[in-house]
Design a protein around this motif. Structure first.
Motif, PDB file in Angstrom:
ATOM      1  N   ASN A 217       0.821  -1.206   0.000  1.00 55.33           N
ATOM      2  CA  ASN A 217       0.000   0.000   0.000  1.00 55.33           C
ATOM      3  C   ASN A 217       0.856   1.257   0.000  1.00 55.33           C
ATOM      4  OD1 ASN A 217      -2.682  -1.208   0.198  1.00 55.33           O
ATOM      5  ND2 ASN A 217      -2.089  -1.835   2.259  1.00 55.33           N
ATOM      6  N   LYS A 218       0.457   2.231  -0.808  1.00 52.29           N
ATOM      7  CA  LYS A 218       1.161   3.508  -0.861  1.00 52.29           C
ATOM      8  C   LYS A 218       0.626   4.419   0.236  1.00 52.29           C
ATOM      9  CE  LYS A 218       2.114   7.303  -4.097  1.00 52.29           C
ATOM     10  NZ  LYS A 218       1.832   7.810  -5.471  1.00 52.29           N
ATOM     11  N   LEU A 219       1.534   4.972   1.008  1.00 51.01           N
ATOM     12  CA  LEU A 219       1.141   5.831   2.116  1.00 51.01           C
ATOM     13  C   LEU A 219       1.398   7.299   1.786  1.00 51.01           C
ATOM     14  CD1 LEU A 219       2.553   3.783   5.115  1.00 51.01           C
ATOM     15  CD2 LEU A 219       0.239   3.772   4.190  1.00 51.01           C
TER      16      LEU A 219
ATOM     17  N   ALA B  90      -2.944   6.159   8.790  1.00 53.48           N
ATOM     18  CA  ALA B  90      -2.347   4.870   9.160  1.00 53.48           C
ATOM     19  C   ALA B  90      -3.134   4.181  10.272  1.00 53.48           C
ATOM     20  CB  ALA B  90      -0.893   5.073   9.592  1.00 53.48           C
TER      21      ALA B  90
ATOM     22  N   TRP C  49      -8.424   2.736   1.712  1.00 56.35           N
ATOM     23  CA  TRP C  49      -7.299   3.463   1.134  1.00 56.35           C
ATOM     24  C   TRP C  49      -6.825   2.754  -0.131  1.00 56.35           C
ATOM     25  CZ3 TRP C  49      -5.899   8.198   2.384  1.00 56.35           C
ATOM     26  CH2 TRP C  49      -4.633   8.678   2.011  1.00 56.35           C
TER      27      TRP C  49
ATOM     28  N   ASP D 231      -0.081   0.312   7.255  1.00 59.54           N
ATOM     29  CA  ASP D 231       1.363   0.493   7.127  1.00 59.54           C
ATOM     30  C   ASP D 231       2.070  -0.843   7.329  1.00 59.54           C
ATOM     31  OD1 ASP D 231       3.848   1.537   6.876  1.00 59.54           O
ATOM     32  OD2 ASP D 231       3.844   2.669   8.752  1.00 59.54           O
ATOM     33  N   SER D 232       1.940  -1.717   6.359  1.00 61.09           N
ATOM     34  CA  SER D 232       2.521  -3.049   6.439  1.00 61.09           C
ATOM     35  C   SER D 232       3.265  -3.376   5.160  1.00 61.09           C
ATOM     36  CB  SER D 232       1.426  -4.105   6.669  1.00 61.09           C
ATOM     37  OG  SER D 232       1.950  -5.409   6.553  1.00 61.09           O
TER      38      SER D 232
ATOM     39  N   GLU E 175       6.659  -3.899   9.256  1.00 58.45           N
ATOM     40  CA  GLU E 175       5.993  -2.630   8.963  1.00 58.45           C
ATOM     41  C   GLU E 175       7.048  -1.634   8.534  1.00 58.45           C
ATOM     42  OE1 GLU E 175       3.258  -1.227  11.883  1.00 58.45           O
ATOM     43  OE2 GLU E 175       2.691  -3.227  12.504  1.00 58.45           O
ATOM     44  N   HIS E 176       6.684  -0.778   7.605  1.00 56.91           N
ATOM     45  CA  HIS E 176       7.593   0.268   7.130  1.00 56.91           C
ATOM     46  C   HIS E 176       6.798   1.518   6.861  1.00 56.91           C
ATOM     47  CE1 HIS E 176      10.907  -2.619   6.541  1.00 56.91           C
ATOM     48  NE2 HIS E 176       9.979  -3.445   6.112  1.00 56.91           N
TER      49      HIS E 176
END
Length: 441
Positions: free
Chosen positions: A113-115, A122, A262, A424-425, A440-441
């Protein structure tokens, strides 16, 4: 004499095709190892139909051991690539660490997923990249309609019956289209005659139209279908903040909701940037033959690779399943060529058209550049998906027939909880478990 070993990391569209191509070409002359967190290939384009209750979850999964004979499957998530030692370090599902030596490496780890730096996203939004997320949303959407009841509605009930999708690309458009039909059916069951009104779906995008990356005719078709169904399409609009109670838009409007989906796009798996090789926006730079410059033993394809686009000089191929599948096949061919089987070829592919399933019998499609809409586009879209799936075709077709003839089951199983599918994974294909080591990043 030891056989050469080829390690393919990732079993998405690119990795699956690379492993299959290698298996068919090498025929046991080299060991092919596939490292993947799950034992299945996920057919992502049909994931919105899982969330909408049309398809059962296993229908969009294809067994890797069954479809890749001669390929050794190793279950695990890649943690690190040691280029000098030619090893891939990984963690298996039981948190045991291991490593795989390779003579050739194919990086096809895909995307996550793009954050965006939006406060609260998040914590309060959920993505749509893996089966656990689809299962969670299916239960969550059902639960919100059931908790709201048949009416009359309080402010809390209205919030529960409001669903916000951010991102009007492929995924977001299909989720909103399928979701509107699903919740309408649930609401009719609740009220008997649907007297409480349709649940509210809102589709947001900062672009000036839905499906901004596609032909404008497809965009207009999708926009018309969505609006006719009652989806509120808000273009040139973004989220300023997400809270437990709702979403604050940059227009100043506050939308009370308990559901924020999202779908703003994807980013390459963070593993790629950690390899230590040149990247372009998180994608590994490769030559036209998908080989990494200066590393003849390393290849990359799919969302993990920045592949030169012959149709648009100076640019790279988009992160789509169409490109990933074809790059995977070529990567397998070129890796085999590097081991003495045939000659390497450059990647050349012109888009064959695009398909967007809008639920029911509606779709927007332009196969070979021919614009289609309505039932014909719907038939072409489903036919394409059946042809593109490497397995489960009969089961998928059977579920479609059953969905057309029978009402959908509106039960929530509660197998996937909100905290187990964080946005956020780096591993959307895996649900987090208590005490687990989900990255997670």
């Amino acid at each position: 004499m030891n056989r050469s070993r080829v390690v393919v990391v990732g079993a998405g569209f690119a990795g699956f095709q690379a492993a299959r191509s290698l298996s068919r070409t090498l025929r046991g002359e080299a060991e092919v190892v596939l490292l993947n967190p799950t034992d299945y290939f996920l057919y992502l384009p049909l994931l919105p139909q899982v969330a909408a209750g049309i398809l059962e979850p296993r229908r969009v999964t294809v067994s890797l051991p069954d479809t890749l004979p001669g390929v050794r499957l190793v279950l695990g998530e890649a943690d690190r690539v040691d280029l000098e030692g030619r090893t891939v370090h990984y963690t298996d599902p039981e948190d045991v660490r291991g490593e795989l030596r390779y003579d050739r490496l194919v990086l096809a780890v895909g995307s996550v997923n793009k954050l965006l730096p939006v406060p609260g996203v998040a914590e309060h939004a959920h993505g749509f990249r893996g089966l656990p997320e689809a299962l969670y949303l299916r239960d969550h959407i059902t639960r919100q309609i059931e908790l709201a009841g048949p009416g009359p509605f309080t402010e809390e009930d209205v919030a529960r019956r409001t669903f916000v999708v951010v991102g009007a690309g492929y995924t977001g458009t299909e989720v909103a289209a399928q979701g509107q039909l699903f919740t309408n059916a649930l609401a009719r069951k609740q009220s008997g005659q649907g007297v409480g009104g349709r649940p509210r779906w809102i589709l947001l995008d900062i672009a000036d139209r839905v499906l901004p990356e596609l032909d404008r005719r497809l965009s207009r078709t999708a926009d018309r279908v969505l609006r006719e169904r009652g989806v509120q399409v808000c273009t040139n609009t973004s989220v300023r903040e997400a809270t437990h109670d709702g979403v604050q838009l940059d227009t100043g409007e506050f939308v009370p909701t308990r559901t924020l989906i999202w779908c703003v796009g994807v980013r390459p798996d963070p593993l790629v940037s950690g390899v230590g090789l040149p990247v372009e926006r998180g994608r590994l730079l490769v030559e036209r033959d998908l080989g990494v410059p200066g590393r003849p033993e390393v290849f990359a394809c799919g969302d993990a690779a920045a592949v030169p686009d012959v149709t648009r000089p100076g640019e790279y191929t988009p992160m789509t399943a169409q490109h990933a599948s074809r790059q995977g096949k070529l990567a397998g061919h070129n890796v085999a060529a590097s081991l003495g089987h045939g000659e390497k070829r450059p990647y050349e592919h012109h888009d064959l058209g695009f398909l967007v399933d809008l639920g029911g019998v509606k779709a927007a499609a332009n196969p070979l550049g021919i614009p289609l809409s309505g039932p014909l586009a719907g038939a072409v879209t489903r036919g394409y998906h059946l042809a593109a799936m490497p397995g489960n075709r009969v089961r998928v077709a059977a579920d479609w027939l059953l969905d057309a003839a029978l009402p959908r089951q509106s039960v929530q199983l509660g197998l996937v909880r909100s905290w187990s599918v964080p946005l956020d994974s780096a591993s959307p294909e895996l649900a987090r478990v208590p005490g687990g080591s989900s990255k997670e990043h």
